[in-house]
Design an enzyme around this catalytic site. Structure first.
Site, short mmCIF file in Angstrom:
data_model
loop_
_atom_site.label_atom_id
_atom_site.label_comp_id
_atom_site.label_asym_id
_atom_site.label_seq_id
_atom_site.Cartn_x
_atom_site.Cartn_y
_atom_site.Cartn_z
N ASP A 21 -3.50 -25.36 -2.78
CA ASP A 21 -3.91 -25.31 -4.19
C ASP A 21 -2.85 -25.95 -5.09
O ASP A 21 -1.67 -25.96 -4.75
CB ASP A 21 -4.13 -23.83 -4.58
CG ASP A 21 -4.97 -23.71 -5.85
OD1 ASP A 21 -5.58 -24.71 -6.26
OD2 ASP A 21 -5.01 -22.60 -6.42
N ARG A 25 -3.04 -29.54 -11.16
CA ARG A 25 -1.90 -29.29 -12.03
C ARG A 25 -0.76 -30.28 -11.75
O ARG A 25 -0.08 -30.74 -12.65
CB ARG A 25 -1.41 -27.84 -11.86
CG ARG A 25 -2.21 -26.85 -12.69
CD ARG A 25 -2.00 -25.45 -12.22
NE ARG A 25 -2.79 -25.19 -11.01
CZ ARG A 25 -2.63 -24.12 -10.24
NH1 ARG A 25 -1.71 -23.22 -10.53
NH2 ARG A 25 -3.40 -23.94 -9.19
N ASN A 69 -16.32 -24.92 -5.04
CA ASN A 69 -15.84 -26.22 -5.55
C ASN A 69 -16.99 -27.19 -5.86
O ASN A 69 -16.79 -28.18 -6.55
CB ASN A 69 -14.86 -26.87 -4.57
CG ASN A 69 -13.50 -26.19 -4.52
OD1 ASN A 69 -12.85 -26.15 -3.48
ND2 ASN A 69 -13.04 -25.64 -5.65
N ARG A 189 -0.62 -19.38 0.42
CA ARG A 189 -1.29 -20.02 -0.71
C ARG A 189 -0.24 -20.66 -1.61
O ARG A 189 0.73 -20.02 -1.99
CB ARG A 189 -2.13 -19.04 -1.53
CG ARG A 189 -2.86 -19.79 -2.66
CD ARG A 189 -3.88 -18.98 -3.39
NE ARG A 189 -4.65 -19.85 -4.30
CZ ARG A 189 -5.93 -19.69 -4.59
NH1 ARG A 189 -6.60 -18.71 -4.06
NH2 ARG A 189 -6.53 -20.53 -5.42
C1 IPE Z 1 -9.42 -22.61 -3.47
O1 IPE Z 1 -8.85 -23.29 -4.54
C2 IPE Z 1 -10.22 -23.55 -2.64
C3 IPE Z 1 -9.45 -24.56 -1.93
C4 IPE Z 1 -8.15 -24.62 -1.85
C5 IPE Z 1 -10.23 -25.54 -1.26
P1 IPE Z 1 -9.50 -23.27 -5.98
O2 IPE Z 1 -8.56 -23.98 -6.89
O3 IPE Z 1 -10.89 -23.77 -5.94
O4 IPE Z 1 -9.53 -21.70 -6.28
P2 IPE Z 1 -9.81 -20.89 -7.62
O5 IPE Z 1 -11.16 -21.26 -8.08
O6 IPE Z 1 -8.77 -21.29 -8.59
O7 IPE Z 1 -9.68 -19.48 -7.21
C1 IPE Z 2 -6.68 -27.75 -4.59
O1 IPE Z 2 -6.18 -28.16 -5.81
C2 IPE Z 2 -7.70 -28.71 -4.01
C3 IPE Z 2 -9.08 -28.20 -4.03
C4 IPE Z 2 -9.44 -27.03 -4.44
C5 IPE Z 2 -10.10 -29.11 -3.55
P1 IPE Z 2 -6.97 -27.93 -7.17
O2 IPE Z 2 -7.87 -29.09 -7.39
O3 IPE Z 2 -7.63 -26.61 -7.19
O4 IPE Z 2 -5.79 -27.97 -8.23
P2 IPE Z 2 -5.54 -26.99 -9.45
O5 IPE Z 2 -5.61 -25.59 -8.93
O6 IPE Z 2 -6.61 -27.27 -10.44
O7 IPE Z 2 -4.17 -27.35 -9.94
MG MG Z 3 -7.03 -24.76 -7.72
#
Ligand code: IPE
Ligand code: IPE
Ligand code: MG
Length: 245
Positions: A21, A25, A69, A189
């Site tokens: 994750d 950002r 997602n 995480r």
């Molecule tokens: C969790 O990340 C899913 C993956 C890492 C693929 P998200 O960024 O989608 O999670 P939430 O929605 O912030 O909990």
């Molecule tokens: C994780 O990074 C990748 C996926 C969930 C596909 P994010 O895209 O959720 O990045 P943040 O949490 O918005 O920074």
């Molecule tokens: Mg995220």
């Protein structure tokens, strides 16, 4: 002593799961579009996978795309799918070189057809490898998996293939999409979020949880080593008292 040397190879987690994750950002901090973060997350996947395999970790599961997602803007989903295909095509050689087998969990029928066939190619191409199994969770959510599994089991009862008494924990585990893969001992995480986001709810019943503020594109081998060292300092009691262990 390097971080790697501090790891006790006899107490290595057999299965590490990671919620990758913080890509968005990471990009935003650099004034770039979210997709830039996803692109830079690929190097972290490569580095972490290699580190785990080198140490002797047998299973690694990466949360790459959740059911939830799909709610993201279409252009971001398209970019993620494109990146996925590009990466698996490019990395198949490396997976074979490192003797790593690719698997997937999730509702793959929701993936675009060309992504699905690309994945199947790599899965087949790497199916003979046995140093480590790398599982990508794609279009995955744990509640989806649990409902699917429950429906399959209910059907078996209805068809008199099994009885209600057959439904025990071990049996249930063997019906999940992670069948044959031991439960993760360690769940990592990144990005400083303290939640599970619908990942492996059944399988992490007794996993050790490790949260790091590092954003995924910054995550490297050393970060994995740190997580493993932290894991090895913990006492896993499984309900018993400390004295019993
Ligand atoms: C969790 O990340 C899913 C993956 C890492 C693929 P998200 O960024 O989608 O999670 P939430 O929605 O912030 O909990
Ligand atoms: C994780 O990074 C990748 C996926 C969930 C596909 P994010 O895209 O959720 O990045 P943040 O949490 O918005 O920074
Ligand atoms: Mg995220």
């Amino acid at each position: 002593m390097s971080l790697k040397e501090k790891i006790d190879l006899n107490k290595l987690p057999c299965h590490i799961a990671i919620i990758m994750d913080g890509n968005g950002r990471w990009a935003k901090m650099r004034g770039r579009p979210r997709t830039f973060g996803h692109k830079n997350g690929v190097a972290s996947v490569r580095d972490t996978t290699e580190a785990a395999a080198e140490l002797g970790v047998k299973y690694m599961t990466l949360y790459a795309f959740s059911t939830e997602n799909w709610k993201r803007p279409k252009f971001e989903i398209d970019a993620l799918m494109h990146l996925l295909l590009q990466t698996i095509n490019k990395e198949t050689k490396n997976l074979n070189k490192n003797n790593i087998r690719l698997r997937t969990i999730g509702n793959l029928s929701t993936l675009p057809r060309h992504i699905y066939s690309g994945l199947m190619n790599t899965i087949e191409n790497t199916s003979g490898n046995n140093r480590m199994t790398l599982t990508l969770a794609l279009s995955y959510s744990s509640r989806w998996e649990i409902i699917e599994t429950t429906k399959q089991i209910a059907q078996k009862v209805k068809d008199n293939i099994i009885t209600l008494d057959d439904i025990e924990q071990e049996f249930y585990s063997s019906c999940l999409s992670t069948a044959g893969i031991p439960d993760p001992e360690l769940l990592i995480r990144t990005s400083g979020e303290y939640r599970i986001s619908n990942f492996l709810l059944w399988q992490i019943a007794y996993s050790e949880l490790y949260f790091t503020p590092k954003l995924w594109p910054d995550f490297r081998k050393e970060d994995l080593y740190e997580a493993i060292i932290d894991f090895q300092r913990r006492e896993r009691r499984f309900g018993k008292t400390s004295e019993q262990i």
